[in-house]
Design a protein around this motif. Structure first.
Motif, PDB file in Angstrom:
ATOM      1  N   LEU A  48      -3.302  10.699  -0.729  1.00  0.00           N
ATOM      2  CA  LEU A  48      -2.573  10.724  -1.987  1.00  0.00           C
ATOM      3  C   LEU A  48      -3.064  11.850  -2.887  1.00  0.00           C
ATOM      4  O   LEU A  48      -4.258  12.121  -2.952  1.00  0.00           O
ATOM      5  CB  LEU A  48      -2.727   9.397  -2.724  1.00  0.00           C
ATOM      6  N   ALA A  49      -2.118  12.486  -3.568  1.00  0.00           N
ATOM      7  CA  ALA A  49      -2.460  13.506  -4.557  1.00  0.00           C
ATOM      8  C   ALA A  49      -2.150  12.954  -5.938  1.00  0.00           C
ATOM      9  O   ALA A  49      -1.035  12.475  -6.176  1.00  0.00           O
ATOM     10  CB  ALA A  49      -1.658  14.783  -4.309  1.00  0.00           C
ATOM     11  N   PRO A  50      -3.116  12.974  -6.859  1.00  0.00           N
ATOM     12  CA  PRO A  50      -2.886  12.439  -8.208  1.00  0.00           C
ATOM     13  C   PRO A  50      -1.683  13.101  -8.874  1.00  0.00           C
ATOM     14  O   PRO A  50      -1.496  14.317  -8.784  1.00  0.00           O
ATOM     15  CB  PRO A  50      -4.186  12.783  -8.944  1.00  0.00           C
ATOM     16  N   GLY A  51      -0.859  12.280  -9.504  1.00  0.00           N
ATOM     17  CA  GLY A  51       0.288  12.813 -10.236  1.00  0.00           C
ATOM     18  C   GLY A  51       1.567  12.884  -9.453  1.00  0.00           C
ATOM     19  O   GLY A  51       2.638  13.084 -10.031  1.00  0.00           O
ATOM     20  N   ASN A  52       1.524  12.738  -8.120  1.00  0.00           N
ATOM     21  CA  ASN A  52       2.754  12.739  -7.340  1.00  0.00           C
ATOM     22  C   ASN A  52       3.457  11.395  -7.456  1.00  0.00           C
ATOM     23  O   ASN A  52       2.918  10.434  -8.007  1.00  0.00           O
ATOM     24  CB  ASN A  52       2.460  13.083  -5.878  1.00  0.00           C
ATOM     25  N   ALA A  53       4.687  11.329  -6.921  1.00  0.00           N
ATOM     26  CA  ALA A  53       5.494  10.128  -7.103  1.00  0.00           C
ATOM     27  C   ALA A  53       6.193   9.755  -5.805  1.00  0.00           C
ATOM     28  O   ALA A  53       6.263  10.549  -4.860  1.00  0.00           O
ATOM     29  CB  ALA A  53       6.524  10.351  -8.212  1.00  0.00           C
ATOM     30  N   ALA A  54       6.712   8.533  -5.783  1.00  0.00           N
ATOM     31  CA  ALA A  54       7.460   8.044  -4.634  1.00  0.00           C
ATOM     32  C   ALA A  54       8.634   7.209  -5.127  1.00  0.00           C
ATOM     33  O   ALA A  54       8.532   6.510  -6.143  1.00  0.00           O
ATOM     34  CB  ALA A  54       6.564   7.200  -3.721  1.00  0.00           C
ATOM     35  N   VAL A  55       9.753   7.309  -4.424  1.00  0.00           N
ATOM     36  CA  VAL A  55      10.927   6.507  -4.767  1.00  0.00           C
ATOM     37  C   VAL A  55      11.417   5.777  -3.523  1.00  0.00           C
ATOM     38  O   VAL A  55      11.151   6.190  -2.389  1.00  0.00           O
ATOM     39  CB  VAL A  55      12.077   7.366  -5.348  1.00  0.00           C
ATOM     40  N   LEU A  56      12.144   4.686  -3.766  1.00  0.00           N
ATOM     41  CA  LEU A  56      12.752   3.921  -2.680  1.00  0.00           C
ATOM     42  C   LEU A  56      14.258   4.025  -2.774  1.00  0.00           C
ATOM     43  O   LEU A  56      14.834   3.834  -3.853  1.00  0.00           O
ATOM     44  CB  LEU A  56      12.337   2.446  -2.765  1.00  0.00           C
ATOM     45  N   ILE A  57      14.904   4.352  -1.645  1.00  0.00           N
ATOM     46  CA  ILE A  57      16.364   4.293  -1.552  1.00  0.00           C
ATOM     47  C   ILE A  57      16.677   2.936  -0.945  1.00  0.00           C
ATOM     48  O   ILE A  57      16.545   2.736   0.266  1.00  0.00           O
ATOM     49  CB  ILE A  57      16.920   5.432  -0.695  1.00  0.00           C
ATOM     50  N   PRO A  58      17.066   1.925  -1.762  1.00  0.00           N
ATOM     51  CA  PRO A  58      17.172   0.550  -1.288  1.00  0.00           C
ATOM     52  C   PRO A  58      18.585   0.186  -0.810  1.00  0.00           C
ATOM     53  O   PRO A  58      19.482  -0.098  -1.605  1.00  0.00           O
ATOM     54  CB  PRO A  58      16.769  -0.273  -2.504  1.00  0.00           C
ATOM     55  N   LEU A  59      18.766   0.190   0.498  1.00  0.00           N
ATOM     56  CA  LEU A  59      20.012  -0.308   1.076  1.00  0.00           C
ATOM     57  C   LEU A  59      20.073  -1.814   0.881  1.00  0.00           C
ATOM     58  O   LEU A  59      19.036  -2.506   0.907  1.00  0.00           O
ATOM     59  CB  LEU A  59      20.079   0.027   2.554  1.00  0.00           C
ATOM     60  N   ALA A  60      21.277  -2.357   0.708  1.00  0.00           N
ATOM     61  CA  ALA A  60      21.417  -3.797   0.530  1.00  0.00           C
ATOM     62  C   ALA A  60      22.860  -4.214   0.774  1.00  0.00           C
ATOM     63  O   ALA A  60      23.797  -3.449   0.488  1.00  0.00           O
ATOM     64  CB  ALA A  60      20.992  -4.214  -0.874  1.00  0.00           C
ATOM     65  N   ASN A  61      23.035  -5.419   1.302  1.00  0.00           N
ATOM     66  CA  ASN A  61      24.344  -6.059   1.317  1.00  0.00           C
ATOM     67  C   ASN A  61      24.496  -6.847   0.020  1.00  0.00           C
ATOM     68  O   ASN A  61      23.586  -7.580  -0.377  1.00  0.00           O
ATOM     69  CB  ASN A  61      24.477  -7.028   2.498  1.00  0.00           C
ATOM     70  N   VAL A  62      25.639  -6.691  -0.645  1.00  0.00           N
ATOM     71  CA  VAL A  62      25.963  -7.479  -1.829  1.00  0.00           C
ATOM     72  C   VAL A  62      27.384  -8.001  -1.653  1.00  0.00           C
ATOM     73  O   VAL A  62      28.320  -7.207  -1.497  1.00  0.00           O
ATOM     74  CB  VAL A  62      25.847  -6.646  -3.127  1.00  0.00           C
ATOM     75  N   MET A  63      27.533  -9.306  -1.617  1.00  0.00           N
ATOM     76  CA  MET A  63      28.832  -9.945  -1.352  1.00  0.00           C
ATOM     77  C   MET A  63      29.434  -9.398  -0.061  1.00  0.00           C
ATOM     78  O   MET A  63      30.625  -9.081   0.008  1.00  0.00           O
ATOM     79  CB  MET A  63      29.777  -9.752  -2.543  1.00  0.00           C
ATOM     80  N   ASP A  64      28.567  -9.234   0.948  1.00  0.00           N
ATOM     81  CA  ASP A  64      28.948  -8.757   2.279  1.00  0.00           C
ATOM     82  C   ASP A  64      29.454  -7.313   2.283  1.00  0.00           C
ATOM     83  O   ASP A  64      30.121  -6.884   3.225  1.00  0.00           O
ATOM     84  CB  ASP A  64      29.997  -9.670   2.927  1.00  0.00           C
ATOM     85  N   VAL A  65      29.118  -6.559   1.250  1.00  0.00           N
ATOM     86  CA  VAL A  65      29.474  -5.141   1.170  1.00  0.00           C
ATOM     87  C   VAL A  65      28.192  -4.331   1.309  1.00  0.00           C
ATOM     88  O   VAL A  65      27.243  -4.536   0.537  1.00  0.00           O
ATOM     89  CB  VAL A  65      30.181  -4.808  -0.152  1.00  0.00           C
TER      90      VAL A  65
END
Length: 269
Positions: A48-65
């Motif tokens: 890890l490098a201090p100050g860097n960041a991470a994001v999540l691209i969260p796939l999901a089913n919602v109402m079967d979509v």
């Protein structure tokens, strides 16, 4: 500077269906696709490098979509308030890895625990923010509903639709200070001409910005305060943003990472 993205640069992805709910088979296919598309410059460092960041691209089913969970950042946030983003943020001293940072931030912002998220892979190369002081590492995951993903692995058949998330419950559990709104972007929206606006990332990389204003039930005040007209020829190089002409859009770094993911999964040429 005008954008030269072709008007129809998308096709059927071999890794998922645009309208059928995601299944165990499609998750495995997406995972394999991300591995196959990975290059040396996509690799996430183990240190890890201090100050860097991470994001999540969260796939999901919602109402079967099938789709992707996104948020509108809270009006009290110091940076990018009122803008569309994935959950994520800077790594801190408690994180042992970039993916752990993305999972922690997702829990803090959306109230979704790591036990409910199945990491499918990563995309890259990661981008440096406009200030040049932070590398943002993006991961792809699937949000399971109600129980850990290991339970679904053992109980759900390969081609059975995975249970849908309760979007209202996620909205109730989201951080009131960090998140103004949570919405679900259907995968079918990623090829809808009515939603797509050809744009340029950092002035020289064409991609699609995606209109999502109708998907947010109540446009937050933090966004309304930022609405302004922008000329057609302005370079779209924001990190994350409200889009042009006062329309709420997935664009900037968030839009670029989404576009990059869809290219790796062969939805976009």
């Amino acid at each position: 500077m005008r954008c030269n993205v072709a008007p129809h640069t998308f096709r059927s992805s071999p890794y998922f269906h645009l309208t059928r709910p995601l299944t165990r088979r499609s998750l495995k296919s997406i995972e394999d696709g991300l591995i196959n598309a990975q290059h040396l410059d996509d690799q996430i460092p183990t240190e890890l490098a201090p100050g860097n960041a991470a994001v999540l691209i969260p796939l999901a089913n919602v109402m079967d979509v099938p789709g992707i969970l996104l948020e509108v950042r809270g009006k009290m946030m110091r940076n990018h308030s009122g803008e569309v983003s994935f959950p994520g943020g800077r790594v801190d001293a408690t994180d042992s890895s970039y993916v752990e940072a993305a999972l922690r931030e997702t829990r803090e912002e959306l109230g979704i625990g790591a036990q409910d998220i199945e990491i499918l892979g990563q995309i890259g190369p990661p981008e440096v923010n406009l200030r040049g002081n932070m590398v943002v590492y993006p991961f792809v995951g699937f949000v399971h509903a109600g129980s850990s993903h290991s339970d679904h692995t053992n109980t759900v058949a390969l081609d059975e639709p995975l249970p849908s998330c309760d979007l209202d419950a996620i909205r109730r559990n989201a951080s009131q200070t960090e998140v103004d709104a949570v919405f679900h972007l259907p995968l079918s929206a990623l090829t809808s001409p009515a939603r797509l606006r050809a744009s340029m990332f950092r002035g020289n990389r064409p991609y699609w910005a995606i209109g999502v204003q109708d998907l947010v039930s109540d446009i937050p005040a933090s966004f309304k305060g930022r609405m302004k007209q922008i000329e057609h020829d302005d370079v779209d190089d924001s990190e994350i943003g409200p889009g042009k002409y006062g329309n709420l859009e997935v664009w900037g770094l968030t839009g670029w990472y989404l576009y990059l993911l869809m290219k790796k999964l062969k939805l976009y040429y």
